[in-house]
Motif scaffolding. Structure first.
Motif, PDB file in Angstrom:
ATOM      1  N   CYS A  91     -56.339   7.189 -16.244  1.00 46.20           N
ATOM      2  CA  CYS A  91     -56.460   6.035 -15.353  1.00 46.20           C
ATOM      3  C   CYS A  91     -55.277   5.081 -15.523  1.00 46.20           C
ATOM      4  O   CYS A  91     -54.715   4.588 -14.543  1.00 46.20           O
TER       5      CYS A  91
ATOM      6  N   THR B 170     -51.887   6.547 -14.116  1.00 40.55           N
ATOM      7  CA  THR B 170     -51.907   6.528 -12.648  1.00 40.55           C
ATOM      8  C   THR B 170     -51.680   5.123 -12.126  1.00 40.55           C
ATOM      9  O   THR B 170     -50.922   4.900 -11.166  1.00 40.55           O
TER      10      THR B 170
ATOM     11  N   LEU C 144     -48.213  11.978  -8.515  1.00 42.93           N
ATOM     12  CA  LEU C 144     -48.896  12.493  -9.706  1.00 42.93           C
ATOM     13  C   LEU C 144     -47.976  13.416 -10.498  1.00 42.93           C
ATOM     14  O   LEU C 144     -47.986  13.414 -11.730  1.00 42.93           O
TER      15      LEU C 144
ATOM     16  N   THR D  35     -51.586   7.057  -5.167  1.00 40.50           N
ATOM     17  CA  THR D  35     -51.933   6.644  -6.530  1.00 40.50           C
ATOM     18  C   THR D  35     -53.012   5.573  -6.525  1.00 40.50           C
ATOM     19  O   THR D  35     -53.872   5.543  -7.411  1.00 40.50           O
TER      20      THR D  35
ATOM     21  N   ILE E  79     -56.405   7.338  -6.164  1.00 43.89           N
ATOM     22  CA  ILE E  79     -56.808   7.986  -7.418  1.00 43.89           C
ATOM     23  C   ILE E  79     -57.216   6.941  -8.446  1.00 43.89           C
ATOM     24  O   ILE E  79     -58.218   7.094  -9.160  1.00 43.89           O
TER      25      ILE E  79
END
Length: 428
Positions: A76, A79, A250, A295, A298
């Protein structure tokens, strides 16, 4: 004819919670816009309320499931760091980023020192444990700070106000720069709480100078290399800005983080620097917005899962080891230590008085603290204090989510209305 009993399975309950959570992650930012209720507050409350129901849900305990917590929070954070770096429009420079350097070089060490002293004095912990708690709570959080961070990438280089820019850039860099202090606490505990030139010299050379240097070098190199390939490659198939999707972000995140960790550098630092270098390689290109949006999606999904888990842990006894002294440490951090250190570090700096006050106050704590505590508990022997530390850290995050989540929308809106956040231009 009798009807069979309806049995709710664990798998079904988990998938139902995940599905509802995904929908909420998509809808809530628009529903709660400008309201004194943040998305993290909703997911915390949802996790707590769900685990108070008689449902067959799996237990949530970061002490026994430390490895899962460490890696999920790690994912987490990296990202979020990529998204934060891609969103920053302001060009890198000593003067342009002067507020950031002040917050990192003055506010962060002062906050760590004062928090460690408070924990040592109030909780009567060994200095190594007090230092670990302070280091764990040191980084401000790019994940939970959506209301006070910069928005999407734009063409203009100086359209960010000083508050949002300072808090975003600070969170992007101090997630990596907290690592040396965490490792210092681990080394101090391994040395039995004693100070010696052997471990201190090794810490300064290896954990501070070398690891930070590796993180900066790999981040800058990876960002320049990926930026050149994505935007200016001679081979059109490699020029991903023309035909690539957002998942390229990513790839850049994992590559820079993984290479840096293999070289024993600070991967958090490398990811943020990679994102900033990619952004500067072709500043005004619209592909940055595609990468940032991916991003961001996510990050929101991972944030929802983690905060739901924190809420679940609260419902099942996260605060059972919290004493009033531990609660005071968390309150002191948010109400006195961070605001005072943040204000002091910005004296005679950029921005107006109200900007500096807001920047000092919004030292949001969150997912990064969970990662560092899980990591440190795996590296050092803190078993005697582990449960109490988790209680203090969870309490501090809860206070941050409620205090900063409720105050951010009206405070930022007030600054925007006054136009105070454009009082001094860093480019002047």
């Amino acid at each position: 004819m009798e009807r069979p009993d309806v049995v709710v399975t664990t798998t079904g309950a988990v998938y139902a919670c995940l599905g509802i959570g995904v929908f909420l992650a998509a809808v809530l930012p628009r529903l709660l816009f400008r309201l004194p209720v943040s998305v993290p507050m909703v997911f915390l409350a949802a996790g707590t309320a769900t685990y108070l129901l008689p449902l067959p849900l799996p237990a949530v305990d970061p002490v026994t499931d430390r490895i899962w917590v460490e890696h999920l929070t790690e994912l987490c954070v990296i990202t979020s760091l990529m998204g934060a770096g891609l969103a920053i429009n302001r060009p890198f420079g000593w003067r342009q980023w002067s507020t950031t350097w002040r917050l990192l070089g003055l506010a962060m060490p002062l906050t760590i020192g004062a928090t460690a002293l408070a924990a040592w004095w109030l909780l009567d912990w060994p200095l190594s444990v007090a230092l670990l708690l302070a280091a764990v709570l040191a980084p401000t959080d790019p994940v939970l700070a959506s209301e006070v961070r910069v928005g999407e990438p734009t063409d203009a280089e100086y359209d960010e106000d000083e508050v949002r820019f300072a808090l975003t850039s600070e969170a992007g860099l101090n997630d990596g720069l907290a690592f040396p202090f965490v490792l210092a606490a681990v080394a101090l505990a391994a040395a039995g709480g004693g100070w010696s030139t052997d471990w201190i010299s090794h810490w300064v050379l290896s954990d501070v100078l070398v690891r930070i240097g590796v993180g900066l070098a790999v981040g800058a190199g990876a960002g320049a290399l990926i930026g050149r390939m994505v935007f200016r490659s001679d081979a059109r198939s490699l020029r991903l800005s023309e035909n690539g999707g957002g998942f390229v972000a990513l790839g850049a995140t994992f590559a820079s983080y993984g290479v840096t960790e293999c070289l024993h550098g600070y991967g958090f630092l490398a990811v943020f620097v990679t994102a900033c270098a990619m952004r500067r390689s072709e500043h005004g290109h619209g592909y940055h917005k595609v990468l940032h949006e991916f991003t961001d999606q996510i990050e929101r999904l991972l944030m929802a899962v983690l905060l739901f888990g924190v809420g679940a842990y609260v419902a099942t006894g996260a605060l059972s080891h919290l004493t009033w002294r531990g609660a005071v440490v968390g309150l002191l951090l948010h109400l006195l230590i961070r605001p005072a250190a943040g204000w002091f570090s910005q004296l005679r700096g950029l921005g107006g008085r109200k900007e500096r006050l807001v920047t000092a106050f919004f030292g949001i704590r969150g997912i990064g603290s969970l990662f560092y505590l899980a990591y440190a508990c795996g590296e050092g022997d803190f078993r005697a204090y582990e449960s109490e530390m988790w209680s203090v850290v969870i309490f501090t995050i809860l206070v941050s989510v409620l205090l900063h989540g409720a105050s951010a929308p009206p405070v930022i809106a007030h600054l925007d209305r006054l136009g105070d956040n454009t009082s001094r231009s860093p480019a002047a």
